[in-house]
Design a protein around this motif. Structure first.
Motif, PDB file in Angstrom:
ATOM      1  N   PRO A 218       4.464  12.708  -6.008  1.00 35.34           N
ATOM      2  CA  PRO A 218       5.601  13.540  -6.202  1.00 35.34           C
ATOM      3  C   PRO A 218       6.732  13.861  -4.515  1.00 35.34           C
ATOM      4  O   PRO A 218       6.880  15.119  -3.321  1.00 35.34           O
ATOM      5  CB  PRO A 218       5.536  15.355  -5.769  1.00 35.34           C
ATOM      6  N   LEU A 219       7.495  12.603  -4.449  1.00 32.18           N
ATOM      7  CA  LEU A 219       8.145  11.766  -3.079  1.00 32.18           C
ATOM      8  C   LEU A 219       9.503  13.485  -2.664  1.00 32.18           C
ATOM      9  O   LEU A 219       9.776  13.405  -1.565  1.00 32.18           O
ATOM     10  CB  LEU A 219       9.172  10.759  -2.554  1.00 32.18           C
ATOM     11  N   GLN A 220       9.820  13.207  -4.017  1.00 36.32           N
ATOM     12  CA  GLN A 220      10.687  14.505  -3.591  1.00 36.32           C
ATOM     13  C   GLN A 220      10.165  16.363  -3.382  1.00 36.32           C
ATOM     14  O   GLN A 220      11.371  16.949  -3.037  1.00 36.32           O
ATOM     15  CB  GLN A 220      12.315  14.641  -4.643  1.00 36.32           C
TER      16      GLN A 220
ATOM     17  N   GLY B 105       8.138  15.377   1.072  1.00 37.57           N
ATOM     18  CA  GLY B 105       6.808  14.548   0.307  1.00 37.57           C
ATOM     19  C   GLY B 105       6.823  12.976   1.104  1.00 37.57           C
ATOM     20  O   GLY B 105       6.370  12.316   0.444  1.00 37.57           O
ATOM     21  N   ILE B 106       7.963  12.622   0.894  1.00 38.24           N
ATOM     22  CA  ILE B 106       8.751  11.303   1.493  1.00 38.24           C
ATOM     23  C   ILE B 106       8.141  10.341   2.977  1.00 38.24           C
ATOM     24  O   ILE B 106       7.389   9.597   2.958  1.00 38.24           O
ATOM     25  CB  ILE B 106      10.249  11.229   1.141  1.00 38.24           C
ATOM     26  N   TYR B 107       7.466  11.830   2.980  1.00 39.26           N
ATOM     27  CA  TYR B 107       6.757  11.246   4.710  1.00 39.26           C
ATOM     28  C   TYR B 107       5.445  11.262   4.263  1.00 39.26           C
ATOM     29  O   TYR B 107       4.507  11.071   5.685  1.00 39.26           O
ATOM     30  CB  TYR B 107       7.334  12.665   5.359  1.00 39.26           C
ATOM     31  N   MET B 108       5.065  11.739   3.461  1.00 33.80           N
ATOM     32  CA  MET B 108       3.336  11.965   2.886  1.00 33.80           C
ATOM     33  C   MET B 108       2.403  10.421   3.377  1.00 33.80           C
ATOM     34  O   MET B 108       2.180  10.391   3.777  1.00 33.80           O
ATOM     35  CB  MET B 108       2.534  12.169   2.039  1.00 33.80           C
ATOM     36  N   PRO B 109       3.088   9.393   2.624  1.00 35.39           N
ATOM     37  CA  PRO B 109       2.941   7.651   3.227  1.00 35.39           C
ATOM     38  C   PRO B 109       2.528   7.402   4.788  1.00 35.39           C
ATOM     39  O   PRO B 109       1.929   6.429   5.080  1.00 35.39           O
ATOM     40  CB  PRO B 109       3.434   7.150   2.652  1.00 35.39           C
TER      41      PRO B 109
ATOM     42  N   GLY C 266       0.852  -0.894  -0.153  1.00 34.29           N
ATOM     43  CA  GLY C 266      -0.071   0.084  -0.245  1.00 34.29           C
ATOM     44  C   GLY C 266       0.877   1.255   0.397  1.00 34.29           C
ATOM     45  O   GLY C 266       0.190   2.281  -0.542  1.00 34.29           O
ATOM     46  N   LEU C 267       1.968   1.217   1.211  1.00 35.45           N
ATOM     47  CA  LEU C 267       2.861   2.979   1.411  1.00 35.45           C
ATOM     48  C   LEU C 267       3.513   2.529  -0.242  1.00 35.45           C
ATOM     49  O   LEU C 267       3.725   3.949  -0.852  1.00 35.45           O
ATOM     50  CB  LEU C 267       3.752   1.965   2.119  1.00 35.45           C
ATOM     51  N   ALA C 268       3.811   1.250  -1.192  1.00 41.58           N
ATOM     52  CA  ALA C 268       5.016   1.402  -2.420  1.00 41.58           C
ATOM     53  C   ALA C 268       3.998   2.147  -3.065  1.00 41.58           C
ATOM     54  O   ALA C 268       4.495   3.583  -4.048  1.00 41.58           O
ATOM     55  CB  ALA C 268       5.014  -0.050  -2.868  1.00 41.58           C
TER      56      ALA C 268
END
Length: 220
Positions: free
Chosen positions: A122-124, A130-134, A113-115
């Protein structure tokens, strides 16, 4: 571009405010640790581990911001990642009464699910915020699961989610507002996330106490 607004040059102690604010994690760890019963560490080893990992997050943050050494940035993320893995595992065991197999299956589904979520976000963006949003999505899922067994824990998780959302905004604004706020806003990220980690651990400790009280009353 420097990774944080406060760091204008390489070398040690170029981020004094970011470094000092990292001590907030040690305060959160100590406040959590004080609530645990030393004589019952065998039954509460997982709660002790969570408190210790909060301190590890603080140590990694202080070292990274004090030195600016690149590999310590990964240590900083690894410490937070270790806390996430430990907390989600403890949450599944303590609140959902999952066994080892169920936890493994739950982690497999969580990773998928997280992947999937990470592939569309937009994780970067905003300096890597954005990497922390999951993780915010994981907190929301935890609220739904906790509401079935402990409404107070669900409220704690809701508070943690609010703190996390505010922390993400503050972290994203660090470089954006750099010309206006010379020291940046990343130090607020430390204060908010330290509070977030304390709320998470404190809520779990109180949930365990509630379960133990209910079990004692059932026997009595």
């Amino acid at each position: 571009m420097t990774p944080y607004c406060e760091r204008a040059a390489p070398g040690w102690f170029a981020e004094p405010l970011n470094t000092v604010s990292g001590l907030a994690y040690f305060v959160a760890a100590w406040q959590s640790w004080k609530q645990l019963e030393r004589a019952r560490w065998r039954e509460q080893w997982d709660l002790h581990l969570l408190a210790a990992l909060v301190a590890a997050v603080g140590l990694a943050a202080v070292l990274w911001h004090a030195s600016g050494i690149a590999w310590l940035h990964w240590l900083d993320r690894a410490a937070l990642g270790a806390f996430v893995v430990a907390y989600w595992s403890v949450f599944l065991v303590r609140t959902q009464r999952f066994g080892a197999v169920a936890v493994a299956v739950a982690w497999l589904l969580t990773a998928i699910g997280l992947a999937a979520l990470g592939s569309v976000l937009p994780l970067q963006a905003y300096g890597g915020t954005g990497i922390y949003m999951p993780l915010l999505a994981l907190l929301v899922a935890a609220i739904g699961l906790a509401a079935r067994v402990d409404r107070r824990l669900a409220r704690d998780l809701l508070l943690a989610s609010a703190l996390f959302l505010l922390a993400l905004v503050v972290r994203a604004l660090d470089l954006v507002l750099c010309d206006w706020a010379v020291v940046g806003t990343h130090w607020l990220w430390h204060l908010l996330t330290a509070g977030l980690l304390f709320v998470l651990v404190d809520g779990m400790i109180r949930h365990v106490r509630l379960r133990e009280t209910q079990a004692a009353q059932a026997v009595g």
